[in-house]
Design an enzyme around this catalytic site. Sequence first.
Site, mmCIF file in Angstrom:
data_model
loop_
_atom_site.group_PDB
_atom_site.id
_atom_site.type_symbol
_atom_site.label_atom_id
_atom_site.label_comp_id
_atom_site.label_asym_id
_atom_site.label_seq_id
_atom_site.Cartn_x
_atom_site.Cartn_y
_atom_site.Cartn_z
ATOM 1 N N SER A 155 0.856 -1.179 0.000
ATOM 2 C CA SER A 155 0.000 0.000 0.000
ATOM 3 C C SER A 155 0.899 1.237 0.000
ATOM 4 O O SER A 155 1.713 1.411 0.899
ATOM 5 C CB SER A 155 -0.879 -0.041 1.251
ATOM 6 O OG SER A 155 -1.654 1.126 1.362
ATOM 7 N N LYS B 109 -1.067 -0.862 -4.406
ATOM 8 C CA LYS B 109 -2.288 -0.114 -4.044
ATOM 9 C C LYS B 109 -1.889 1.333 -3.802
ATOM 10 O O LYS B 109 -0.963 1.599 -3.031
ATOM 11 C CB LYS B 109 -2.899 -0.754 -2.802
ATOM 12 C CG LYS B 109 -3.833 0.115 -1.981
ATOM 13 C CD LYS B 109 -4.590 -0.722 -0.963
ATOM 14 C CE LYS B 109 -4.730 -0.031 0.376
ATOM 15 N NZ LYS B 109 -5.446 -0.848 1.375
ATOM 16 N N LEU B 110 -2.582 2.244 -4.470
ATOM 17 C CA LEU B 110 -2.308 3.669 -4.279
ATOM 18 C C LEU B 110 -3.383 4.265 -3.383
ATOM 19 O O LEU B 110 -4.574 4.090 -3.630
ATOM 20 C CB LEU B 110 -2.330 4.404 -5.622
ATOM 21 C CG LEU B 110 -1.368 3.924 -6.712
ATOM 22 C CD1 LEU B 110 -1.508 4.821 -7.944
ATOM 23 C CD2 LEU B 110 0.086 3.944 -6.200
ATOM 24 N N LYS B 111 -2.959 4.982 -2.367
ATOM 25 C CA LYS B 111 -3.904 5.738 -1.557
ATOM 26 C C LYS B 111 -4.334 6.953 -2.376
ATOM 27 O O LYS B 111 -3.482 7.615 -3.001
ATOM 28 C CB LYS B 111 -3.219 6.192 -0.265
ATOM 29 C CG LYS B 111 -2.954 5.036 0.692
ATOM 30 C CD LYS B 111 -4.258 4.499 1.243
ATOM 31 C CE LYS B 111 -4.025 3.551 2.403
ATOM 32 N NZ LYS B 111 -5.294 3.066 2.972
ATOM 33 N N ASP C 247 -7.226 3.051 -2.898
ATOM 34 C CA ASP C 247 -7.949 3.054 -1.617
ATOM 35 C C ASP C 247 -8.196 4.502 -1.206
ATOM 36 O O ASP C 247 -7.247 5.266 -1.003
ATOM 37 C CB ASP C 247 -7.107 2.344 -0.550
ATOM 38 C CG ASP C 247 -7.842 2.204 0.788
ATOM 39 O OD1 ASP C 247 -9.001 2.660 0.891
ATOM 40 O OD2 ASP C 247 -7.248 1.632 1.725
ATOM 41 N N ASN D 145 -10.138 5.450 1.528
ATOM 42 C CA ASN D 145 -10.455 5.610 2.959
ATOM 43 C C ASN D 145 -11.608 6.597 3.171
ATOM 44 O O ASN D 145 -11.511 7.546 3.959
ATOM 45 C CB ASN D 145 -9.213 6.039 3.754
ATOM 46 C CG ASN D 145 -8.220 4.903 3.923
ATOM 47 O OD1 ASN D 145 -7.157 4.921 3.290
ATOM 48 N ND2 ASN D 145 -8.558 3.902 4.710
ATOM 49 N N GLU E 178 -11.171 0.766 -3.311
ATOM 50 C CA GLU E 178 -11.476 0.391 -1.926
ATOM 51 C C GLU E 178 -12.099 1.578 -1.179
ATOM 52 O O GLU E 178 -11.574 2.690 -1.230
ATOM 53 C CB GLU E 178 -10.155 -0.036 -1.273
ATOM 54 C CG GLU E 178 -10.248 -0.503 0.156
ATOM 55 C CD GLU E 178 -8.878 -0.975 0.683
ATOM 56 O OE1 GLU E 178 -7.957 -1.207 -0.141
ATOM 57 O OE2 GLU E 178 -8.728 -1.079 1.908
ATOM 58 N N ASP F 81 -13.788 -1.869 2.983
ATOM 59 C CA ASP F 81 -12.863 -2.069 4.105
ATOM 60 C C ASP F 81 -13.604 -1.593 5.360
ATOM 61 O O ASP F 81 -14.295 -2.372 6.035
ATOM 62 C CB ASP F 81 -11.571 -1.273 3.819
ATOM 63 C CG ASP F 81 -10.579 -1.239 4.981
ATOM 64 O OD1 ASP F 81 -10.893 -1.754 6.069
ATOM 65 O OD2 ASP F 81 -9.475 -0.667 4.825
ATOM 66 N N LYS G 47 -9.880 -7.417 7.450
ATOM 67 C CA LYS G 47 -8.885 -7.123 8.492
ATOM 68 C C LYS G 47 -9.439 -7.723 9.770
ATOM 69 O O LYS G 47 -10.456 -7.232 10.293
ATOM 70 C CB LYS G 47 -8.729 -5.616 8.688
ATOM 71 C CG LYS G 47 -7.978 -4.903 7.594
ATOM 72 C CD LYS G 47 -7.921 -3.413 7.886
ATOM 73 C CE LYS G 47 -7.296 -2.674 6.706
ATOM 74 N NZ LYS G 47 -7.613 -1.239 6.745
ATOM 75 N N GLY H 78 -4.168 -4.580 5.980
ATOM 76 C CA GLY H 78 -3.075 -4.381 6.936
ATOM 77 C C GLY H 78 -3.302 -3.128 7.754
ATOM 78 O O GLY H 78 -4.010 -2.208 7.322
HETATM 79 O O1 SMG Z 1 -0.342 -2.502 6.728
HETATM 80 O O2 SMG Z 1 0.628 -2.060 4.850
HETATM 81 C C1 SMG Z 1 -0.200 -1.832 5.717
HETATM 82 C C2 SMG Z 1 -1.125 -0.654 5.503
HETATM 83 C C3 SMG Z 1 -2.209 -1.002 4.556
HETATM 84 O O3 SMG Z 1 -3.296 0.808 3.496
HETATM 85 C C4 SMG Z 1 -3.245 0.090 4.464
HETATM 86 N N1 SMG Z 1 -4.096 0.215 5.504
HETATM 87 O O4 SMG Z 1 -7.317 1.508 4.784
HETATM 88 O O5 SMG Z 1 -6.409 -0.293 4.171
HETATM 89 C C5 SMG Z 1 -6.347 0.770 4.793
HETATM 90 C C6 SMG Z 1 -5.133 1.194 5.565
HETATM 91 C C7 SMG Z 1 -5.481 1.462 6.989
HETATM 92 C C8 SMG Z 1 -4.360 1.858 7.869
HETATM 93 S S1 SMG Z 1 -3.724 3.379 7.484
HETATM 94 C C9 SMG Z 1 -2.865 3.959 8.792
HETATM 95 MG MG MG Z 2 -8.417 0.434 3.285
#
Ligand code: SMG
Ligand code: MG
Length: 367
Positions: free
Chosen positions: A134, A160-162, A188, A190, A213, A238, A262, A290
């Site tokens: 990610s 995966k790109l935020k 993703d 969020n 996501e 998620d 998760k 994660g």
């Molecule tokens: O554990 O590599 C990891 C992070 C994966 O992007 C990740 N997690 O929304 O999926 C998600 C985020 C939540 C945690 S961000 C602090």
């Molecule tokens: Mg997520």
Amino acid sequence: MKISGIELRRIHLPLLAPFRTSFGIETSRDVLLVRVVTSEGEGWAECAAMSEPRYCSEYVDAAQDVLRKFLIPALPKDGVNAHTVGRVLEPFTGHRMAKSALETAVLDAHLRMTGESFGSYLGADRNRVPCGVSVGIMDSIPQLLDAVEGFIAEGYARIKLKIEPGWDLEPVRAVRERFGDELLLQVDANAAYTLVNAQHLAKLDDFGLLLIEQPLANDDLVQHAQLAKLLRTPICLDESIESAADAAAAISLGACSVINIKPARVGGYLEARRIHDIAHAHGIPVWCGGMLETGIGRAANVALAALPGFTLPGDTSGSSRYFATDITEPFVLTDGHLTVPTGPGLGVEPLPDFLEEVTTSTEWITV
Ligand code: SMG
Ligand code: MG
């Protein structure tokens, strides 16, 4: 199995690089570790709650508080196993990350006693799992391309790109153009968008993404179902999925066609497996998310990711993606995969000297 007491230990681990999402920036991890001491041995777990209630309403101080005041005192004196933990914690609303940590530590103690690994117990059918990574929001496209190039060179099986408003089409286009159509790529948000942004999000359809996501708010199942009709890119949930019941509702509403599981978010590995089973029965692919875990949390996640319905690479990256030194033997990416631990329980434990070095507090609770 009789529990004599539980240690709540806080550790501080700097992240190798800041990790920016649409809700904030993490530069280090303040992790709560749970160690259950029983008549038959010990069990470990990690609480996934972050320092601040941004990803979800839980945060690490609150998790420690609810464990101390309510969850640990509710445990039976004797005859405890992971299933009884789930049942006695049921009357307490929410706090799933705290509940997950307690249940997982008890499960670890139980499995160490019986000599079975998490993978075997949960129903893993593989001895290694393909891993994705990610990639946080960056200051510039060149910086992002450098980061992605490095991860691809390390062998990660998907990127995966935020994303967030203002950092979505351009970074996705740049990564596609630079690394080609073969790259497994997903995004993703969020929960950073609303249904008003549907036409904009539909522009992502041109980039052949595996999935988008959590584009909308956590409690917007109905609006996710509406968005799904407007996008060709599959929607993965998620934050919205906190239980097997949520997964069933989301699937029947058409709110998602993929689920990020998760275990911490859903209250533990037993509920995570129920979600896996429901999704598998409906032909809905799942993958393991994660929460920037240490080796303790990662060990159990990698075991879960080896179940048959986990058909997409997870956010189960190697230890070196996060930390200069992990608190367990590091998880090392080999050929884009992590190996599922086979030792009893989690199959890993904290390295005592380093654990002491990074510990910021410990609290002992007699049961
Ligand atoms: O554990 O590599 C990891 C992070 C994966 O992007 C990740 N997690 O929304 O999926 C998600 C985020 C939540 C945690 S961000 C602090
Ligand atoms: Mg997520």
